[in-house]
Design an enzyme around this catalytic site. Structure first.
Site: not given
Length: 175
Positions: A95, A58
């Site tokens: 993560e 994006r």
């Protein structure tokens, strides 16, 4: 113009407890899209910017028209293995695990003043890696510019702790 009101929130996507900030509603709105690009570009019109680097994917959508408005080139920052010519890369932690971003070796010249663009800053890991890669290549990150900041997640603070300037058009509290 109220950019924030044109961004859709999807609860529990992609995981339970996550509030996903979806810019596709902003992108499909011609007034909202134009205002977003113009607001970001106008911030940098008086600054010396040589390149705009957009983070996949994006960041491409926002960064390329900002580069056009500024009259400068656009540099895609891509995931590993997506660029066709010789690249320079940098690993960063997710993560669960790690990932890698890459830039063509000839995309950033020593002394280039680069505006780093993405749609959203959450943890700041990808932007931190991209900024580090730009620095390694001899460029200077003038600022990291985002449509959305999620301040509770701490990405802005992480980048600022690295000495980077950060700008966002709007903030959403929570995750």
């Amino acid at each position: 113009m109220q950019i924030k009101s044109r961004i859709r929130t999807i609860a529990h996507y992609p995981h339970e407890g996550i509030m996903f900030r979806d810019i596709t509603t902003l992108l499909k709105d011609p007034v909202g899209l134009r205002a977003t690009i113009q607001e970001i570009a106008s911030r940098y019109k008086s600054m010396k910017i040589d390149k705009v680097a957009g983070i996949e994917s994006r960041g491409f959508i926002i960064g390329a028209p900002v580069a056009y408005e500024l009259g400068v080139g656009f540099v895609p920052v891509r995931k590993k293995g997506k660029l066709p010519a010789e690249t320079r890369g940098r690993d960063y932690q997710l993560e669960y695990g790690s990932d890698r971003i890459e830039i063509h070796v000839d995309a950033i010249q020593k002394g280039d003043r680069v505006l780093l663009v993405d749609d959203l800053i959450a943890t700041g890991g990808t932007a931190e890696a991209a900024a580090g890669l730009i620095h390694e290549m001899g460029g200077e990150v003038v600022e990291c510019s985002f449509v959305i900041d999620l301040p509770d997640i701490g990405g802005r603070a992480r980048l600022e702790d690295q000495g980077l300037k950060v700008f966002a058009l709007c903030e959403f509290e929570g995750n």
